[in-house]
Design a protein around this motif. Sequence first.
Motif, PDB file in Angstrom:
ATOM      1  N   THR A   1       0.812  -1.211   0.000  1.00 38.51           N
ATOM      2  CA  THR A   1       0.000   0.000   0.000  1.00 38.51           C
ATOM      3  C   THR A   1       0.847   1.264   0.000  1.00 38.51           C
ATOM      4  OG1 THR A   1      -0.148  -0.029   2.407  1.00 38.51           O
ATOM      5  CG2 THR A   1      -1.904  -1.129   1.215  1.00 38.51           C
TER       6      THR A   1
ATOM      7  N   TRP B   1      -2.502   4.560   5.525  1.00 37.70           N
ATOM      8  CA  TRP B   1      -1.877   3.607   4.602  1.00 37.70           C
ATOM      9  C   TRP B   1      -2.996   3.058   3.727  1.00 37.70           C
ATOM     10  CZ3 TRP B   1       3.214   3.214   4.036  1.00 37.70           C
ATOM     11  CH2 TRP B   1       4.027   3.681   5.067  1.00 37.70           C
TER      12      TRP B   1
ATOM     13  N   THR C   1      -5.774   1.761   5.795  1.00 37.13           N
ATOM     14  CA  THR C   1      -5.409   1.191   7.094  1.00 37.13           C
ATOM     15  C   THR C   1      -4.861   2.247   8.037  1.00 37.13           C
ATOM     16  OG1 THR C   1      -4.880  -0.923   6.049  1.00 37.13           O
ATOM     17  CG2 THR C   1      -3.930  -0.532   8.223  1.00 37.13           C
ATOM     18  N   ASP C   2      -5.338   2.265   9.268  1.00 39.94           N
ATOM     19  CA  ASP C   2      -4.839   3.079  10.376  1.00 39.94           C
ATOM     20  C   ASP C   2      -4.873   4.583  10.074  1.00 39.94           C
ATOM     21  OD1 ASP C   2      -4.041   3.378  12.988  1.00 39.94           O
ATOM     22  OD2 ASP C   2      -1.911   3.172  12.546  1.00 39.94           O
TER      23      ASP C   2
ATOM     24  N   SER D   1       1.062   0.091   9.229  1.00 36.74           N
ATOM     25  CA  SER D   1       0.430  -0.944   8.422  1.00 36.74           C
ATOM     26  C   SER D   1       1.300  -2.197   8.473  1.00 36.74           C
ATOM     27  CB  SER D   1       0.280  -0.476   6.971  1.00 36.74           C
ATOM     28  OG  SER D   1      -0.281  -1.500   6.182  1.00 36.74           O
TER      29      SER D   1
ATOM     30  N   GLU E   1       2.475  -5.259   6.913  1.00 35.61           N
ATOM     31  CA  GLU E   1       2.562  -5.922   5.607  1.00 35.61           C
ATOM     32  C   GLU E   1       4.033  -6.143   5.301  1.00 35.61           C
ATOM     33  OE1 GLU E   1       1.572  -3.171   2.214  1.00 35.61           O
ATOM     34  OE2 GLU E   1       0.886  -1.913   3.870  1.00 35.61           O
TER      35      GLU E   1
END
Length: 169
Positions: free
Chosen positions: A64, A81, A84-85, A128, A130
């Motif tokens: 991302t 992100w 996300t978050d 994030s 990942e």
Amino acid sequence: GAQSLVATPVHSGAYALQSAAAGLLTRTGWNMSSGRLAARFYIRFAALPAATVGLAHVLTVSGTLLLFRYNQATGKFNVVWNTTDSQDSAVTVAVDTWYRIDMQFVVAADTRTCDWQVDGVDQTQSASTEAASMISGFRLGGNLAQTMTAFYDDVYLSVTDGDYPIGAG
């Protein structure tokens, strides 16, 4: 997109970048290859956007991207992100005001992080989880077609560990 150098308003020096997007994808950017990036820029609005808009973003080789936005619903700056978050700033954005944005992006670990400040005040970190990657670019402006006018000045980028926060300039 519709970008130009303008003599007013400026934070310092003789020119600032005006990004005037009317339903356009408008951005200026730098390409790089690094696991981290520190960025500092000043931003200002003559009028607040009527929608949530992207103001800057970090591209990665995989996974991302990080978006720095104006969140129209809250009237605050925001980092996320992709989806996300999402974290809003403590600062409510006003027109005709220069804001110093300091950011540090680290994507070379399995938890990517964005530490950031508005006018030297720490904001809530966004993260994030990942796979680690590399930063491939930094852009001022949106990642999608949007409508807004923003002014940018005193941009400074560094891939050197320890440069965050860059601070006033």
